[in-house]
Each structure stands twice: as C-alpha cells, then as structure tokens.
Design a protein around this motif. Structure first.
Motif, PDB file in Angstrom:
ATOM      1  N   LEU A   1       9.876 -10.902  -5.093  1.00  0.00           N
ATOM      2  CA  LEU A   1       9.959  -9.502  -5.571  1.00  0.00           C
ATOM      3  C   LEU A   1      11.158  -8.937  -5.977  1.00  0.00           C
ATOM      4  CD1 LEU A   1       8.116  -7.676  -6.975  1.00  0.00           C
ATOM      5  CD2 LEU A   1       7.926  -6.542  -4.616  1.00  0.00           C
ATOM      6  N   GLY A   2      11.981  -9.011  -4.829  1.00  0.00           N
ATOM      7  CA  GLY A   2      13.241  -8.504  -5.466  1.00  0.00           C
ATOM      8  C   GLY A   2      14.202  -8.902  -6.129  1.00  0.00           C
TER       9      GLY A   2
ATOM     10  N   ASP B   1       1.076  -1.407  -0.179  1.00  0.00           N
ATOM     11  CA  ASP B   1       0.348   0.406  -0.379  1.00  0.00           C
ATOM     12  C   ASP B   1       0.738   1.007  -0.322  1.00  0.00           C
ATOM     13  OD1 ASP B   1      -2.361  -1.453   0.297  1.00  0.00           O
ATOM     14  OD2 ASP B   1      -2.070  -1.600   2.056  1.00  0.00           O
ATOM     15  N   THR B   2       1.768   0.636   0.887  1.00  0.00           N
ATOM     16  CA  THR B   2       2.814   2.489   0.429  1.00  0.00           C
ATOM     17  C   THR B   2       4.201   2.188  -0.799  1.00  0.00           C
ATOM     18  OG1 THR B   2       4.146   1.231   1.924  1.00  0.00           O
ATOM     19  CG2 THR B   2       1.961   2.782   3.117  1.00  0.00           C
ATOM     20  N   MET B   3       4.110   0.646  -0.856  1.00  0.00           N
ATOM     21  CA  MET B   3       5.158   0.755  -1.741  1.00  0.00           C
ATOM     22  C   MET B   3       6.998   1.519  -1.062  1.00  0.00           C
ATOM     23  SD  MET B   3       4.246  -0.598  -4.361  1.00  0.00           S
ATOM     24  CE  MET B   3       5.022  -0.477  -5.852  1.00  0.00           C
ATOM     25  N   ARG B   4       6.845   0.654   0.215  1.00  0.00           N
ATOM     26  CA  ARG B   4       8.367   0.602   1.019  1.00  0.00           C
ATOM     27  C   ARG B   4       8.518  -0.656   2.151  1.00  0.00           C
ATOM     28  NH1 ARG B   4       8.399   5.912   4.083  1.00  0.00           N
ATOM     29  NH2 ARG B   4      10.228   6.032   4.137  1.00  0.00           N
ATOM     30  N   MET B   5       9.200  -0.501   2.076  1.00  0.00           N
ATOM     31  CA  MET B   5       9.762  -1.148   3.323  1.00  0.00           C
ATOM     32  C   MET B   5       9.712  -0.863   5.185  1.00  0.00           C
ATOM     33  SD  MET B   5      11.122  -4.773   1.880  1.00  0.00           S
ATOM     34  CE  MET B   5      11.691  -5.046   3.575  1.00  0.00           C
ATOM     35  N   GLU B   6       8.663  -0.977   5.353  1.00  0.00           N
ATOM     36  CA  GLU B   6       8.641  -0.628   6.928  1.00  0.00           C
ATOM     37  C   GLU B   6       8.819  -1.987   7.640  1.00  0.00           C
ATOM     38  OE1 GLU B   6       4.084  -0.125   6.787  1.00  0.00           O
ATOM     39  OE2 GLU B   6       4.543   1.777   5.635  1.00  0.00           O
ATOM     40  N   VAL B   7       9.605  -1.590   9.560  1.00  0.00           N
ATOM     41  CA  VAL B   7       9.863  -1.975  10.199  1.00  0.00           C
ATOM     42  C   VAL B   7       8.470  -3.145  10.983  1.00  0.00           C
ATOM     43  CG1 VAL B   7      11.045  -2.604  12.506  1.00  0.00           C
ATOM     44  CG2 VAL B   7      11.485  -0.743  10.615  1.00  0.00           C
TER      45      VAL B   7
ATOM     46  N   MET C   1       1.842  -7.329  -8.499  1.00  0.00           N
ATOM     47  CA  MET C   1       1.781  -5.659  -8.123  1.00  0.00           C
ATOM     48  C   MET C   1       0.701  -5.049  -9.139  1.00  0.00           C
ATOM     49  SD  MET C   1       5.368  -4.158  -6.787  1.00  0.00           S
ATOM     50  CE  MET C   1       5.496  -4.041  -8.054  1.00  0.00           C
ATOM     51  N   GLN C   2       1.236  -5.094  -9.572  1.00  0.00           N
ATOM     52  CA  GLN C   2       0.739  -4.165 -10.505  1.00  0.00           C
ATOM     53  C   GLN C   2      -0.862  -3.913 -11.307  1.00  0.00           C
ATOM     54  OE1 GLN C   2       2.631  -2.276 -12.214  1.00  0.00           O
ATOM     55  NE2 GLN C   2       4.214  -3.262 -11.587  1.00  0.00           N
ATOM     56  N   LYS C   3      -1.855  -5.206 -10.806  1.00  0.00           N
ATOM     57  CA  LYS C   3      -3.248  -5.649 -11.006  1.00  0.00           C
ATOM     58  C   LYS C   3      -3.440  -4.201  -9.780  1.00  0.00           C
ATOM     59  CE  LYS C   3      -3.125 -10.054 -12.776  1.00  0.00           C
ATOM     60  NZ  LYS C   3      -3.459 -11.343 -13.294  1.00  0.00           N
ATOM     61  N   LEU C   4      -2.443  -4.532  -8.441  1.00  0.00           N
ATOM     62  CA  LEU C   4      -3.222  -3.882  -7.093  1.00  0.00           C
ATOM     63  C   LEU C   4      -2.721  -2.549  -6.827  1.00  0.00           C
ATOM     64  CD1 LEU C   4      -2.030  -7.142  -4.687  1.00  0.00           C
ATOM     65  CD2 LEU C   4      -4.147  -6.294  -5.349  1.00  0.00           C
ATOM     66  N   ARG C   5      -1.936  -1.674  -8.229  1.00  0.00           N
ATOM     67  CA  ARG C   5      -2.126  -0.532  -8.001  1.00  0.00           C
ATOM     68  C   ARG C   5      -3.401   0.035  -8.833  1.00  0.00           C
ATOM     69  NH1 ARG C   5       4.658   0.298  -9.660  1.00  0.00           N
ATOM     70  NH2 ARG C   5       3.637   2.658  -9.548  1.00  0.00           N
ATOM     71  N   THR C   6      -3.700  -0.737  -9.413  1.00  0.00           N
ATOM     72  CA  THR C   6      -5.205  -0.286 -10.016  1.00  0.00           C
ATOM     73  C   THR C   6      -6.339  -0.876  -9.287  1.00  0.00           C
ATOM     74  OG1 THR C   6      -5.219  -2.213 -11.641  1.00  0.00           O
ATOM     75  CG2 THR C   6      -3.348  -0.408 -12.508  1.00  0.00           C
ATOM     76  N   ASN C   7      -6.042  -2.065  -8.532  1.00  0.00           N
ATOM     77  CA  ASN C   7      -7.515  -2.305  -7.821  1.00  0.00           C
ATOM     78  C   ASN C   7      -6.667  -3.163  -6.824  1.00  0.00           C
ATOM     79  OD1 ASN C   7     -10.084  -2.947  -7.088  1.00  0.00           O
ATOM     80  ND2 ASN C   7      -9.855  -4.964  -8.467  1.00  0.00           N
ATOM     81  N   ARG C   8      -6.680  -1.932  -5.983  1.00  0.00           N
ATOM     82  CA  ARG C   8      -6.332  -2.830  -4.334  1.00  0.00           C
ATOM     83  C   ARG C   8      -7.255  -3.606  -4.196  1.00  0.00           C
ATOM     84  NH1 ARG C   8      -1.663  -0.371  -2.931  1.00  0.00           N
ATOM     85  NH2 ARG C   8      -1.805   1.820  -3.432  1.00  0.00           N
ATOM     86  N   ASP C   9      -8.626  -3.879  -4.027  1.00  0.00           N
ATOM     87  CA  ASP C   9     -10.004  -5.014  -4.494  1.00  0.00           C
ATOM     88  C   ASP C   9      -9.629  -6.336  -4.349  1.00  0.00           C
ATOM     89  OD1 ASP C   9     -10.602  -3.353  -2.783  1.00  0.00           O
ATOM     90  OD2 ASP C   9     -12.048  -2.547  -3.352  1.00  0.00           O
ATOM     91  N   ASP C  10      -8.506  -5.926  -5.310  1.00  0.00           N
ATOM     92  CA  ASP C  10      -8.243  -7.482  -6.480  1.00  0.00           C
ATOM     93  C   ASP C  10      -8.417  -8.576  -5.844  1.00  0.00           C
ATOM     94  OD1 ASP C  10      -7.931  -9.497  -7.760  1.00  0.00           O
ATOM     95  OD2 ASP C  10      -6.984  -8.233 -10.113  1.00  0.00           O
TER      96      ASP C  10
END
Length: 518
Positions: free
Chosen positions: A353-354, A164-170, A330-339
């Motif tokens: 992913l990396g 959702d934030t497209m970042r690594m989080e602790v 991930m590309q699909k979720l960026r356009t539709n978060r509810d998929d």
C-alpha cells in the motif's frame, strides 16, 4: 495537493536540528565512559591525579551534556509542529520507545549527572564510582531507545496497518525492540561515540603537551584515550560491516545508491573505491573497483546477488501496481466496511500500500495513474546517489584513519614517548574535528539514504507533514537557526575557555611535570 515547499522546508529544518543535536550526542556517549574508566583507576589506586582527571574532563562533559539536552528537547517538538500526520499515522509505534526513553533513560541521566557533579564530598569513593557508571549506562540507554525508534523507520517490523483506524499499530513490541537494524545501528553508533570521546581527550591533551602544560595529567589522559580509542575504532569498522549486511536485507536501494551500482552485477559484486556517479546517464565514470568485497559484505557469500538501481526501480513499479489494488480496495472499504471482496483484495496486497502512496506524493491520484505516472513514482525512489556515494567513502576513510592514529598513539604510550614527537602531537590536535565529520556523514547516509520514505515502504516523507503554510515553517526555521546559533556560540566559548584554562588554570593540578603525580 501536497505543497512541496512545506515538505522541503520541514525536511530542512529537521535535518539541521538533527545534525546539530548529533554534534553533542556522540561526545556524551564517548566522554562519559572515559570518565568512568578514569574514576575506576582512581578508586583502585587511590592516586589523586586520576580523581582530578575525572573532575576536569567531567566539566567539559557537563557543558556538552547540557547542550545536548537543550537541542534534543526542541528536536522532538517538531514531530507535533511539522510532522503531525506522521505522528498520527505511526505514533502508536514510534511514540512508545520515545516515551520509554524520556521516562527511564533521560531521568536516569538527569538524576545521576547531578550526583556526579555534587557528590564528590558527599559519597564514598565506591558509591561515586557507581554513580558514574550508572550515568554512562543511562546515556547508552537513552541512545538505545532513540535508535530503536529510528531503526523502525528503516525496517518497520512488529506493526501493521489497521484499516479500521487508518493507522499503524504495534503487533509485537519485542520485534520492534529486537529489530536487527536497531541492534546493528545501536552498537555502531555507540562505538562511533566512543571514538569521538577518545579523540576529544587525545587532541586536547596533545595541545597541553605542545605547550608544556599539565604533562603528567595529559600523558595519562592520552594513554586512556589511545587504548579506549583503538578498541572503539576497531569496533566501528567491524560493526559497520554488520550494518552493511542489515542494509542489504532491508534497504536494498540505499545500498545500491551508496555503491552507485546502477545495474545488477554478477556475484560477488565489487566495491567501488572511487568513481564519479552520473545521475543523468545512470553510470559511474572512472570507477575503480575492488573485486568481491561488496558481495562479501552485503551477502556474506560468493553467490549472493546485490540488485542494481535499475532492477530495484522495476521491482518498485510492480509494487506500486500491487499497492494501487490495495488502495482501491481501501477506498471501497471506507464506504462499506462489509465489502468482503474488497477486504480480501486489501489483505492480499496491503504490504504494498505504501508504494501506491508514492503517486500521491507526486500529486497523482493512485486510482487514475497512467503507466508513465507509475514509472515516475518508481524513479522517485532513487535517493541522491552522489551525496550517499561520497558521504560513505569519506566516513569509511575517516574510520581507517582513526585506527591508524589510535594504534600509533597506543604504541607511543606503551613506549612512554607520547611527548617526544611534536609532529604527532600536532596531527593528534588537528584530528579533533574528524570524528564529528564522520558521525555527521554517517547520519546523512542513514537518513538521506532512506528518502523518499519517512517509514521505509510504508509512508512517503511528503505525506507526513503538518497542515501548515510555508511562511509558518520559515518562521520556525529562522527561530531555530537563531536559537541554535546562540547555543553554538555559547558552547564553543565555554568549551574553549575551560579547555584553555586546563586543570592547572582551574586549580585542580599544579603545572610542574616534576611534581609527584600520586
């Protein structure tokens, strides 16, 4: 499209500044503990010579400390100037230990370094000794947090990617701090600093004895250096073994490259004492093996398998394919978060992913990559084998040399014969650069061996750069070279000047060995 000229120049700039900064860090770590030991003897015995020893070596420590601070501050600026996307992507994790280092350890050092130099006539003996030990503690704490951040780059635990934030989080700060790589890296690096500090004192003291100056002063300094250096050199070897084990657990490709192990060997794997790695043919010519040693170091067993480079490349290709599934989801979720289907696919393959991003590093769209593209991306995870192979072996050879030199120095000190053998004094003097060589090579093994990753398995180095032009990086690189060259000249001038003056030239101690040293 990735501009690889920008990537290469940014890497070069960071490598040069990091290697230059690391000229000062290990000497600070080692020399400050030498000061604490000398001052402890002064407080316990009340003998003036130990106070003067602490003050004289403290001058050289102060010069080195100032240079370390100056080069360290500019080094951290590059996370914003040259590695902006890296800072954005992993800043929540990486920034935390750096902030703690700045707020706690750095200010602790800055406070007590002032008290150390200006508190001799204002504080009691015991109070000043406490200050010196707190200064030593502060330098280690500074190294601890820096190495915790660096270890996370080698073994990214306690964090996960938030789509959702497209970042690594602790997710767990305790996992970040107690990262097994951080623990082994910290004790190994600090011990290497102790060796460097001991060699610094040993070599300069040997120079005084060769010239018949400051004899009582130099012999006592060498005795402390020999004892402390021997314990530190033995620790480096033992703790280096632990580092080898953690690499096996978390960075198998780095270990395979260090060993130039192109194919998986039957356990327990042999250690390659000598050889000529051939990258084109993927083999090592004229290899001289020591049976079982690498298997015992790397797996702590007789039946543990150490995978070779070829097998690891195959495994990486599989991870790239899994990562492509996560990337597509991930590309699909960026356009539709509810998929829901895409989210389920992403969760199932997000750990890889990396690896899909390795394709982006080669300017290949992960969604349209061919099997040949995947193979190229997998091959790109092989670091520079000859550089790692020889850097590691020279570093290890230096380590065993330090044990021999300090052991002999300790024996001479116990016999009160440190000034009797001029050949030994010359060897001790000319050994001065070797701990720096070993430390720099160790840093090359650790950092260059991680390539092509900025964060192992998470973020390729090429994707972490800022949106700048090659000309802009050239400008900052030239500026850093000029600035650091100036600092190098100033540092060398001051170090040599005060070392040549010695305690007698600075009025700290007379130049007659027959004087009562008490």
């Amino acid at each position: 499209m990735i501009d690889h000229a920008v990537v290469d120049l940014s890497r070069l700039q960071f490598a040069l500044t990091a290697l230059y900064h690391f000229l000062f860090v290990p000497l600070t770590l080692g020399l400050v503990f030498m000061l604490a030991i000398m001052e402890s003897v002064y407080v316990m015995t009340g003998r003036e010579i130990w106070k003067r020893m602490t003050q004289f070596w403290g001058i050289l420590f102060g010069i080195n400390f100032a240079m370390g601070v100056a080069t360290g501050v500019t080094l951290e600026f590059q996370f914003g100037t040259n590695w902006a996307y890296y800072s954005h992507y992993v800043g929540d994790v990486f920034g935390t230990p750096l902030a703690i280092e700045g707020l706690m350890a750095f200010f602790l050092e800055a406070t007590f370094v002032g008290l150390f130099f200006f508190g001799w006539d204002r504080l009691s003996r015991v109070a000043h000794l406490v200050v010196t030990w707190l200064l030593a503690f502060g330098t280690s704490m500074s190294a601890l947090w820096i190495l915790a951040a660096n270890a996370w780059m080698q073994n990214p635990v306690g964090a996960e990617f938030n789509i959702d934030t497209m970042r690594m989080e602790v997710t767990s700060f305790s996992e970040v701090f107690f990262n097994p790589v951080a623990q082994s890296k910290f004790v190994h690096t600090v011990s290497a600093g102790y060796v460097l500090g001991a060699m610094f004192v040993l070599s300069i003291s040997a120079w005084y004895l060769l010239r018949g100056r400051n004899i009582d002063f130099a012999k006592r300094s060498m005795t402390v250096a020999a004892s402390f250096g021997l314990a530190a050199a033995l620790s480096v070897v033992v703790l280096g073994d632990e580092s080898g084990y953690t690499i096996t657990e978390h960075q198998k490709m780095k270990l395979a490259a260090i060993e130039a192990m192109w194919e998986t060997e039957p356990p327990p794997a042999a250690f390659t004492l000598f050889g000529l790695p051939d990258v084109a043919e993927r083999k090592t010519h004229y290899a001289v093996h020591i049976p079982w040693v690498m298997g015992l170091i790397g797996t702590r067993s007789l039946d543990g398998v150490l995978p070779g480079i070829s097998q690891l490349v195959e495994e990486t290709a599989d991870k790239i394919e899994n990562g492509r599934i996560a990337y597509a989801a991930m590309q699909k979720l960026r356009t539709n978060r509810d998929d829901a289907e895409a989210r389920a696919q992403f969760e199932a393959h997000k750990d890889d992913l990396g690896y899909a991003l390795l394709l982006s590093r080669l300017n290949i769209d992960p969604l349209t990559a061919t099997p040949e593209d995947v193979s190229r991306a997998a091959d790109s995870t092989i670091p520079n084998v000859p550089v790692l192979f020889w850097s590691f072996r020279i570093m290890v050879a230096c380590g065993f040399y330090f044990i021999a030199l300090f052991a002999y120095s300790f024996w001479l000190a116990s016999k009160r014969q440190l000034d009797r053998k001029r050949w030994y004094l010359r060897v001790a003097l000319w050994s001065l650069p070797l701990p720096w060589v070993a430390a720099e090579l160790g840093w090359i093994v650790a950092e260059h061996g991680r390539q092509p990753w900025a964060i192992e398995g998470i973020l390729p180095t090429a994707l972490g750069v800022s949106s700048v032009s090659a000309s802009q990086v050239w400008t900052s690189l030239i500026g850093f070279v000029i600035f650091y060259t100036t600092l190098a000249v100033v540092d060398a001038f001051l170090m040599v000047r005060y070392a040549r003056k010695g305690p007698d030239g600075l009025g700290m101690w007379p130049n007659q060995s027959a004087e009562n040293p008490g």
